[in-house]
Design an enzyme around this catalytic site. Sequence first.
Site, PDB file in Angstrom:
ATOM      1  N   HIS A  69       2.468   4.099  -6.431  1.00 52.00           N
ATOM      2  CA  HIS A  69       1.134   3.855  -7.001  1.00 52.00           C
ATOM      3  C   HIS A  69       0.066   4.143  -5.956  1.00 52.00           C
ATOM      4  CE1 HIS A  69       2.090   0.190  -4.784  1.00 52.00           C
ATOM      5  NE2 HIS A  69       0.780   0.146  -4.535  1.00 52.00           N
ATOM      6  N   THR A  71      -3.224   2.327  -4.839  1.00 52.01           N
ATOM      7  CA  THR A  71      -4.013   1.100  -4.971  1.00 52.01           C
ATOM      8  C   THR A  71      -5.499   1.444  -5.027  1.00 52.01           C
ATOM      9  OG1 THR A  71      -2.364  -0.094  -3.645  1.00 52.01           O
ATOM     10  CG2 THR A  71      -4.519  -1.140  -3.881  1.00 52.01           C
ATOM     11  N   HIS A 147      -4.466   6.946  -1.406  1.00 47.56           N
ATOM     12  CA  HIS A 147      -3.145   7.415  -0.972  1.00 47.56           C
ATOM     13  C   HIS A 147      -2.050   6.730  -1.775  1.00 47.56           C
ATOM     14  CE1 HIS A 147      -3.507   3.536   0.948  1.00 47.56           C
ATOM     15  NE2 HIS A 147      -2.193   3.508   0.939  1.00 47.56           N
ATOM     16  N   THR A 149       1.647   5.087  -0.823  1.00 54.39           N
ATOM     17  CA  THR A 149       2.616   4.759   0.228  1.00 54.39           C
ATOM     18  C   THR A 149       3.994   5.227  -0.224  1.00 54.39           C
ATOM     19  OG1 THR A 149       1.359   2.820   0.935  1.00 54.39           O
ATOM     20  CG2 THR A 149       3.690   2.869   1.522  1.00 54.39           C
TER      21      THR A 149
END
Length: 216
Positions: A69, A71, A147, A149
């Site tokens: 995902h 965020t 971004h 992760t």
Amino acid sequence: APLEEVDLPLFFGWFLLSSVQEKVRCTSMDFLKTLDTLEAFKKHLVDFTGKAENEVDLEQYFKPTGALHCTTKFCNYGKAEGAKEYAENPAVRALYGSAFELSLTALFVTPRTVGARVSLTDEQLKLWPADAEQSSAASLPPGSRAHITLGCAEGVEPVQTGVDLLEILALQQDGQQGEPAEEMELGSLTYYGEGRWLLNLREPIGAPACFSSFYG
Ligand code: A2P
């Protein structure tokens, strides 16, 4: 239930559809598999091993971190600053549950994290909180931190990935071009010192994603 009747989530964000999660994971694994065999990478291996070991298996070095995902706002169930304001933002309410296409434009690796940079469209930026880039000393444009992760080294929390990305972007903004290291099939690889590597993707990866929240 309407948002005001329930606790705020751990975070809001775009959640990649499962089919594309697999594709992104494969691309990232391919990248890591190749990166640790490159002479340019081996030359700076000490950044990762801290001692004179002659190899590191990056696929083992980074531990996966759950559903992929991007965020937008970390709310920490309402305890984070600006959480309530974000949840009440009309754009957040209007677009909650909607489908988007994220554009992944780069992959980056540091001794702490591996992630994918997300380049947000103007519409997507409406869901981006104003304070996301605050942790950086540089003044980077909104959305810079966006971004996904992909993995963290042992003992490293996912929040570090955004910090690592901002650090690389701050160096770029500061006029540091980095050291061109290699033309890879996926794109061009640049070294920014202290174990920081950025691969600009030749072809951005389009990733369908749902804007939603995670309660944990
Ligand atoms: P990221 O978005 O870089 O992956 P955790 O599991 O540690 O509670 O984190 C849940 C998610 O929220 C992760 O995706 C994480 O990082 C993000 N996150 C955690 N803390 C913060 C923070 N202080 N600021 C922004 N994002 C955070």
